[in-house]
Design a protein around this motif. Structure first.
Motif, PDB file in Angstrom:
ATOM      1  N   ARG A 168       0.844  -1.188   0.000  1.00 21.99           N
ATOM      2  CA  ARG A 168       0.000   0.000   0.000  1.00 21.99           C
ATOM      3  C   ARG A 168       0.881   1.240   0.000  1.00 21.99           C
ATOM      4  O   ARG A 168       1.877   1.312   0.713  1.00 21.99           O
ATOM      5  CB  ARG A 168      -0.897   0.011   1.229  1.00 21.99           C
ATOM      6  N   GLY A 169       0.498   2.213  -0.769  1.00 19.47           N
ATOM      7  CA  GLY A 169       1.261   3.453  -0.871  1.00 19.47           C
ATOM      8  C   GLY A 169       1.369   4.203   0.435  1.00 19.47           C
ATOM      9  O   GLY A 169       2.374   4.857   0.700  1.00 19.47           O
ATOM     10  N   ASP A 170       0.341   4.096   1.286  1.00 17.02           N
ATOM     11  CA  ASP A 170       0.390   4.840   2.544  1.00 17.02           C
ATOM     12  C   ASP A 170       1.291   4.178   3.588  1.00 17.02           C
ATOM     13  O   ASP A 170       1.463   4.718   4.668  1.00 17.02           O
ATOM     14  CB  ASP A 170      -1.012   5.089   3.103  1.00 17.02           C
ATOM     15  N   THR A 171       1.892   3.029   3.257  1.00 18.16           N
ATOM     16  CA  THR A 171       2.843   2.397   4.173  1.00 18.16           C
ATOM     17  C   THR A 171       4.290   2.720   3.810  1.00 18.16           C
ATOM     18  O   THR A 171       5.202   2.355   4.546  1.00 18.16           O
ATOM     19  CB  THR A 171       2.662   0.861   4.220  1.00 18.16           C
ATOM     20  N   VAL A 172       4.489   3.390   2.677  1.00 20.00           N
ATOM     21  CA  VAL A 172       5.847   3.806   2.280  1.00 20.00           C
ATOM     22  C   VAL A 172       6.212   5.028   3.122  1.00 20.00           C
ATOM     23  O   VAL A 172       5.552   6.058   3.055  1.00 20.00           O
ATOM     24  CB  VAL A 172       5.923   4.138   0.777  1.00 20.00           C
ATOM     25  N   THR A 211       6.395   0.454   6.233  1.00 18.06           N
ATOM     26  CA  THR A 211       5.871   0.024   7.527  1.00 18.06           C
ATOM     27  C   THR A 211       5.372  -1.415   7.406  1.00 18.06           C
ATOM     28  O   THR A 211       4.683  -1.759   6.449  1.00 18.06           O
ATOM     29  CB  THR A 211       4.706   0.938   7.967  1.00 18.06           C
ATOM     30  N   GLY A 212       5.737  -2.232   8.385  1.00 17.80           N
ATOM     31  CA  GLY A 212       5.297  -3.620   8.388  1.00 17.80           C
ATOM     32  C   GLY A 212       6.264  -4.568   7.705  1.00 17.80           C
ATOM     33  O   GLY A 212       6.078  -5.775   7.755  1.00 17.80           O
ATOM     34  N   HIS A 213       7.292  -4.027   7.050  1.00 20.89           N
ATOM     35  CA  HIS A 213       8.316  -4.857   6.417  1.00 20.89           C
ATOM     36  C   HIS A 213       9.614  -4.701   7.199  1.00 20.89           C
ATOM     37  O   HIS A 213      10.095  -3.580   7.378  1.00 20.89           O
ATOM     38  CB  HIS A 213       8.546  -4.438   4.960  1.00 20.89           C
ATOM     39  N   ARG A 214      10.139  -5.806   7.647  1.00 18.63           N
ATOM     40  CA  ARG A 214      11.389  -5.754   8.413  1.00 18.63           C
ATOM     41  C   ARG A 214      12.542  -5.251   7.550  1.00 18.63           C
ATOM     42  O   ARG A 214      13.329  -4.427   7.972  1.00 18.63           O
ATOM     43  CB  ARG A 214      11.726  -7.145   8.939  1.00 18.63           C
TER      44      ARG A 214
END
Length: 106
Positions: free
Chosen positions: A16-20, A42-45
């Motif tokens: 999702r773009g809003d997690t960048v 966000t959410g990616h280690r």
């Protein structure tokens, strides 16, 4: 930026773009390698990497070109968020399809 369904294709991942939350350009380790664009998500280690296809030209032109590409990503993300139907963003993969490609989801 309004919250819309904006998705970004990063290799095999679709995020999702809003997690960048960050965009960085790496220097190639070897002369024959292309610059890479790193996305902190966000959410990616681990960071997600995109091969820009831009190579160092020993005069700074490659670095300048990939910085423009990274800036264009942020602009494309904002334009996608403004689309009422949502959007998919991917890095083009050819002469006719270079740069960021923005597709409507609706």
């Amino acid at each position: 930026m309004a919250k819309r369904d904006v998705w970004v294709r990063v290799g095999d991942d679709l995020v999702r773009g809003d997690t960048v939350v960050g965009v960085t350009v790496s220097d190639p380790h070897y002369h024959h390698e292309a610059f890479k664009i790193m996305l902190k998500v966000t959410g990616h280690r681990d960071h997600l990497w995109l091969d820009s296809g831009v190579h160092d030209d020993d005069q700074g032109g490659g670095r300048e070109q990939v910085n423009v590409l990274a800036d264009a990503f942020v602009d494309t993300l904002a334009r996608g968020a403004a689309m009422p139907s949502g959007a998919l963003i991917r890095l083009g993969s050819g002469e006719d399809d270079s740069g960021w490609v923005l597709s409507s989801l609706g």
